[in-house]
Design an enzyme around this catalytic site. Sequence first.
Site, PDB file in Angstrom:
ATOM      1  N   THR A 125       0.713  -1.307  -0.024  1.00 48.58           N
ATOM      2  CA  THR A 125       0.023   0.061   0.030  1.00 48.58           C
ATOM      3  C   THR A 125       0.881   1.248  -0.014  1.00 48.58           C
ATOM      4  O   THR A 125       1.871   1.331   0.399  1.00 48.58           O
ATOM      5  CB  THR A 125      -0.726   0.114   1.189  1.00 48.58           C
ATOM      6  OG1 THR A 125      -1.490   1.116   1.424  1.00 48.58           O
ATOM      7  CG2 THR A 125      -0.307  -0.090   2.613  1.00 48.58           C
ATOM      8  N   ASP A 126       0.260   2.236  -0.504  1.00 51.34           N
ATOM      9  CA  ASP A 126       1.001   3.654  -0.383  1.00 51.34           C
ATOM     10  C   ASP A 126       1.038   4.336   0.807  1.00 51.34           C
ATOM     11  O   ASP A 126       1.948   5.079   1.241  1.00 51.34           O
ATOM     12  CB  ASP A 126       0.132   4.838  -1.302  1.00 51.34           C
ATOM     13  CG  ASP A 126      -1.187   4.924  -0.853  1.00 51.34           C
ATOM     14  OD1 ASP A 126      -1.759   4.284   0.014  1.00 51.34           O
ATOM     15  OD2 ASP A 126      -1.559   5.793  -1.559  1.00 51.34           O
ATOM     16  N   GLU A 127       0.462   3.675   1.814  1.00 50.77           N
ATOM     17  CA  GLU A 127       0.487   3.989   3.392  1.00 50.77           C
ATOM     18  C   GLU A 127       1.773   3.734   4.063  1.00 50.77           C
ATOM     19  O   GLU A 127       2.316   4.248   4.998  1.00 50.77           O
ATOM     20  CB  GLU A 127      -0.489   3.263   4.292  1.00 50.77           C
ATOM     21  CG  GLU A 127      -1.917   3.685   3.832  1.00 50.77           C
ATOM     22  CD  GLU A 127      -3.146   3.815   4.438  1.00 50.77           C
ATOM     23  OE1 GLU A 127      -2.832   3.707   5.742  1.00 50.77           O
ATOM     24  OE2 GLU A 127      -4.305   3.577   4.090  1.00 50.77           O
ATOM     25  N   TYR A 153      -1.703  -0.324  11.344  1.00 56.54           N
ATOM     26  CA  TYR A 153      -1.636  -1.056   9.965  1.00 56.54           C
ATOM     27  C   TYR A 153      -0.759  -0.834   8.998  1.00 56.54           C
ATOM     28  O   TYR A 153       0.031  -1.688   8.547  1.00 56.54           O
ATOM     29  CB  TYR A 153      -3.084  -0.423   9.393  1.00 56.54           C
ATOM     30  CG  TYR A 153      -3.149  -0.659   7.723  1.00 56.54           C
ATOM     31  CD1 TYR A 153      -3.386  -2.234   7.563  1.00 56.54           C
ATOM     32  CD2 TYR A 153      -3.039   0.267   6.855  1.00 56.54           C
ATOM     33  CE1 TYR A 153      -3.434  -2.475   5.964  1.00 56.54           C
ATOM     34  CE2 TYR A 153      -3.193   0.175   5.399  1.00 56.54           C
ATOM     35  CZ  TYR A 153      -3.169  -1.493   5.039  1.00 56.54           C
ATOM     36  OH  TYR A 153      -3.352  -1.449   3.859  1.00 56.54           O
ATOM     37  N   LYS A 157       2.315  -3.364   7.204  1.00 55.02           N
ATOM     38  CA  LYS A 157       2.473  -3.415   5.852  1.00 55.02           C
ATOM     39  C   LYS A 157       3.837  -3.247   5.405  1.00 55.02           C
ATOM     40  O   LYS A 157       4.342  -4.077   4.605  1.00 55.02           O
ATOM     41  CB  LYS A 157       1.382  -2.833   5.000  1.00 55.02           C
ATOM     42  CG  LYS A 157       0.140  -3.042   5.348  1.00 55.02           C
ATOM     43  CD  LYS A 157      -0.420  -4.501   4.655  1.00 55.02           C
ATOM     44  CE  LYS A 157      -0.288  -4.489   3.168  1.00 55.02           C
ATOM     45  NZ  LYS A 157      -0.911  -5.661   2.560  1.00 55.02           N
TER      46      LYS A 157
END
Length: 340
Positions: A125-127, A153, A157
Amino acid sequence: MTIIVTGGAGFIGSNFVFHMLKKYPDYRIICLDCLTYAGNLSTLKSVMDNPNFRFVKASITDREAVNKLFEEEHPDMVVNFAAESHVDRSIENPSVFLETNILGTQVMMDACRKYGIKRYHQVSTDEVYGDLPLDRPDLFFTEETPIHTSSPYSASKASADLLVMAYHRTFGLPVTISRCSNNYGPYHFPEKLIPLMIANALNDKPLPVYGKGENVRDWLYVEDHCKAIDLIIHKGREGEVYNIGGHNEMKNIDIVKIIVKELGKSEDLITYVADRKGHDMRYAIDPTKIHNELGWLPETKFADGIKKTIQWYLDNKEWWEEIISGEYQNYYEKMYGNRG
Ligand code: NAD
Ligand code: TDX
């Protein structure tokens, strides 16, 4: 070609299963999913009878079950979507995020090492890049942007991503990683912004916007994400990270207003509530690498994608009404009941 798709009963994983079965009629697609609150077998009902599809209910953290599946199916590839995916839940209870997202990734990669694999693909994810300031619209996440996480979260990731790259360097595992921006489309679980606002608006319930609603997300129609992963697993270079995003930055409040307008509801439903802890301000992907190397470009414009998505929720009320009538009620009360 046999591909294990983990998390295929969830939002993006199911869309990927549909995409692959349709595009490659000679591939065997095995969905490995333990059906958490976010996994839904009814999502997969249209493919359950397809002879090229198999559903296996097991956790990616269950080493014995994963090894057994590898012995039975001899997969050529693994695409790992399975994860705890909701930031708000990770703030309430981080443990399961670390177990599934990090240790589950390890179990899947250990099986790939043990039995051999042509490609292990990690859906990230970009997060993992943290956030960008609102007053610097010139800044974007590239694959070189340092990892800098905000929530349990995103930290889980990012940890998984580091482990994937470590397995590549140390053991030579043939891996790729994709880091995508926010997806939207059919089968999106109603705890997430867009489906939550559609469901609440249709039920004339308040639309809870965190903080001032000025946080920016970079939205991509789910099919475009699936097509990008398809390209990466077939043509992407081993050991590489590919960012996926379509330059479609929008403020949360503007998304909510579009949904309200499209459904013919009143903006009076919009209710500003307490902000998310550690709330990331802005995500924005630079997709130059995947465009230049693999020729990927998003195909669905937001104006069309959001209309299609809203129509899907109108046409498939039984799917989401069943979800929000169960355990989801307790979740909703806990998260939004006293949010002030
Ligand atoms: P989702 O929450 O809708 O689905 C997750 C699926 O994984 C569910 O079917 C669930 O049952 C399954 N699962 C959870 N724990 C499992 C376990 N231990 N073993 C087997 N299955 C398990 O998630 P999503 O939005 O479809 O996201 C899929 C992946 O894409 C995630 O890895 C997420 O981090 C990533 N991602 C999501 C977005 C987004 O906007 N939704 C954007 C970028 C990346
Ligand atoms: O009720 C809400 N009100 C609100 O204002 C909800 C659920 C969300 N929001 C805001 C928070 C975010 O700024 O909307 C934005 C989007 O929220 P989510 O739908 O929870 O997505 P986000 O936190 O951006 O994370 C998503 O994109 C990256 C996915 O859930 C992740 O799995 C993915 O990695």
